[in-house]
Design a protein around this motif. Structure first.
Motif, PDB file in Angstrom:
ATOM      1  N   GLY A  39       0.799  -1.212   0.000  1.00 29.22           N
ATOM      2  CA  GLY A  39       0.000   0.000   0.000  1.00 29.22           C
ATOM      3  C   GLY A  39       0.835   1.267   0.000  1.00 29.22           C
ATOM      4  O   GLY A  39       2.059   1.238  -0.092  1.00 29.22           O
TER       5      GLY A  39
ATOM      6  N   LEU B  64       1.328  -1.198  -6.160  1.00 31.20           N
ATOM      7  CA  LEU B  64      -0.034  -0.827  -5.778  1.00 31.20           C
ATOM      8  C   LEU B  64      -1.049  -1.356  -6.786  1.00 31.20           C
ATOM      9  O   LEU B  64      -2.118  -1.846  -6.402  1.00 31.20           O
ATOM     10  CB  LEU B  64      -0.145   0.703  -5.666  1.00 31.20           C
ATOM     11  N   SER B  65      -0.711  -1.283  -8.077  1.00 29.02           N
ATOM     12  CA  SER B  65      -1.649  -1.752  -9.108  1.00 29.02           C
ATOM     13  C   SER B  65      -1.940  -3.237  -8.956  1.00 29.02           C
ATOM     14  O   SER B  65      -3.069  -3.684  -9.168  1.00 29.02           O
ATOM     15  CB  SER B  65      -1.083  -1.459 -10.504  1.00 29.02           C
TER      16      SER B  65
ATOM     17  N   ALA C 269      -4.013  -3.760  -5.686  1.00 25.56           N
ATOM     18  CA  ALA C 269      -5.374  -3.224  -5.809  1.00 25.56           C
ATOM     19  C   ALA C 269      -6.336  -4.231  -6.436  1.00 25.56           C
ATOM     20  O   ALA C 269      -7.544  -4.176  -6.201  1.00 25.56           O
ATOM     21  CB  ALA C 269      -5.360  -1.929  -6.635  1.00 25.56           C
TER      22      ALA C 269
ATOM     23  N   ILE D  64     -10.561  -2.026 -12.433  1.00 28.55           N
ATOM     24  CA  ILE D  64      -9.594  -1.570 -11.417  1.00 28.55           C
ATOM     25  C   ILE D  64      -8.346  -1.015 -12.098  1.00 28.55           C
ATOM     26  O   ILE D  64      -7.853   0.062 -11.739  1.00 28.55           O
ATOM     27  CB  ILE D  64      -9.202  -2.725 -10.474  1.00 28.55           C
TER      28      ILE D  64
ATOM     29  N   PHE E  61      -6.989   2.778 -11.949  1.00 30.14           N
ATOM     30  CA  PHE E  61      -5.638   2.993 -11.422  1.00 30.14           C
ATOM     31  C   PHE E  61      -4.809   3.821 -12.397  1.00 30.14           C
ATOM     32  O   PHE E  61      -4.137   4.779 -12.003  1.00 30.14           O
ATOM     33  CB  PHE E  61      -4.948   1.652 -11.167  1.00 30.14           C
TER      34      PHE E  61
ATOM     35  N   ILE F 144      -4.500   0.771   0.112  1.00 29.58           N
ATOM     36  CA  ILE F 144      -4.408   0.193  -1.237  1.00 29.58           C
ATOM     37  C   ILE F 144      -5.499   0.822  -2.108  1.00 29.58           C
ATOM     38  O   ILE F 144      -5.303   1.882  -2.683  1.00 29.58           O
ATOM     39  CB  ILE F 144      -4.486  -1.349  -1.166  1.00 29.58           C
ATOM     40  N   ASN F 145      -6.664   0.204  -2.197  1.00 27.38           N
ATOM     41  CA  ASN F 145      -7.735   0.799  -3.005  1.00 27.38           C
ATOM     42  C   ASN F 145      -8.195   2.123  -2.434  1.00 27.38           C
ATOM     43  O   ASN F 145      -8.559   3.047  -3.179  1.00 27.38           O
ATOM     44  CB  ASN F 145      -8.898  -0.180  -3.112  1.00 27.38           C
TER      45      ASN F 145
ATOM     46  N   ILE G 137      -6.046   4.851  -3.754  1.00 28.77           N
ATOM     47  CA  ILE G 137      -6.437   5.222  -5.122  1.00 28.77           C
ATOM     48  C   ILE G 137      -7.654   6.131  -5.096  1.00 28.77           C
ATOM     49  O   ILE G 137      -7.710   7.148  -5.809  1.00 28.77           O
ATOM     50  CB  ILE G 137      -6.727   3.948  -5.950  1.00 28.77           C
TER      51      ILE G 137
ATOM     52  N   ASN H  91     -13.053   0.923  -7.555  1.00 28.05           N
ATOM     53  CA  ASN H  91     -12.213   0.950  -6.359  1.00 28.05           C
ATOM     54  C   ASN H  91     -13.004   1.404  -5.135  1.00 28.05           C
ATOM     55  O   ASN H  91     -12.807   0.877  -4.038  1.00 28.05           O
ATOM     56  CB  ASN H  91     -11.005   1.855  -6.573  1.00 28.05           C
TER      57      ASN H  91
END
Length: 312
Positions: A99, A197-198, A201, A229, A233, A282-283, A286, A300
């Motif tokens: 994250g 992160l991608s 996520a 997602i 992102f 994390i999400n 975003i 997200n």
């Protein structure tokens, strides 16, 4: 060579400790709960490495030592506040977590010019409870990417260049590389962290919500969610000057899901064991960054709500 001081008794921190033990790198561990600190590590070749006894409380660290904080983002502020009185000599601090948001917390507490390293690792480790106590199991060979976010721009392009302007940080990276190789210097560590992160996520919330191993994320039933997602992102990342391609992001997610197919994600494990998840880092990160730019990210946003609605 400086000594490594590892905060917490989690899987990755314990793996670093065990690998340090095996490779002759001096280290100490400082778990929050001494009773749950792993006593040994089991490697993939069947070998076992015993860890030295942990330390009950922080000590003042010399400048040449390295403090590694492999904790959850939501645990970082409390850990840094606990260690702050012992960092008067300004030893290198390494943040190692899933994250995002850790850099902002560290800069707020340590200052923008503190000798800080950000790292992300693809090594796999699992903390296991047995009748004889806690052990850590090495589940997947990986690599660690590391960079120096507080070094003046432009960032040094190589570790050799970093050693010219920040020898303390270069020395810390070399020590980490001896402890748990390979450690790869990244001049653009933020891009590397956004890449991680991608992946998180997609894999983390979907495995947690559906109670599945990583490999099942690649199934057709999750394709629409994966693509949504990744598209969201990419929009957010690019709005902050990072250059991502949504198709490449999606392909990388599938590649990681297959490579770590037998593993259960950290968020899955948190939900399974009734622990707080890292969904906000994390999400949720975003969503927060999207909100600042006025970018809608419904997929997200929904994932954050659904994970938080899971009964702990």
């Amino acid at each position: 060579m400086g000594k490594l001081h590892i905060v917490g008794g989690g899987a990755i921190g314990s793996l670093i400790a065990a690998s340090s033990q095996k490779n002759g790198v001096p280290y100490d561990c400082y778990p929050r709960d001494m009773k749950t600190m792993p006593s040994c590590a089991h490697w993939q070749n069947g070998q076992t490495t015993a860890l030295k006894p942990a330390k009950p409380s922080p000590i003042v660290l010399p400048k040449s030592d390295v403090l590694i904080i492999p904790l959850k983002v939501y645990q970082l502020k409390a850990a840094l506040l606990q260690w702050l009185p012992y960092l008067t000599q300004q030893p290198t601090v390494v943040l190692l977590h899933n994250g995002m948001g850790g850099l902002e917390i560290a800069r707020d507490l340590l200052g923008g010019d503190y000798p800080l390293l950000l790292a992300t690792t693809s090594h796999g480790a699992l903390k296991v409870s047995t009748s004889s106590g806690f052990h850590v199991k090495y589940t997947g060979v990986g690599a660690t990417q590391i960079g120096a976010p507080n070094v003046n721009k432009p960032s040094p392009q190589s570790l050799a260049a970093l050693s010219q302007i920040a020898p303390q940080l270069a020395s810390a990276i070399a020590t980490l590389d001896k402890a748990l190789p390979p450690v790869q210097y990244q001049n653009n560590i933020l891009k590397a962290l956004w890449t991680k992160l991608s992946v998180n996520a997609v894999i983390n919330p979907l495995t947690a919500l559906h109670n599945i191993q990583n490999k099942h994320i690649a199934k057709p039933e999750f394709e629409q969610s994966r693509i949504s997602i990744c598209n969201e992102f990419t929009q957010v990342a690019d709005a902050y000057g990072l250059d991502f391609d949504a198709l490449s992001v999606h392909e990388n997610v599938l590649s990681v899901a297959k490579a770590t197919g037998e593993n259960y994600s950290s968020m899955h494990q948190d939900v399974a064991h009734g622990r707080q998840t890292e969904i906000d880092a994390i999400n949720g990160y975003i969503v927060d960054m999207a909100t600042k730019k006025g970018i809608p990210v419904p997929e997200n946003t929904l994932l954050v709500e659904r994970v938080k609605a899971l009964k702990l």
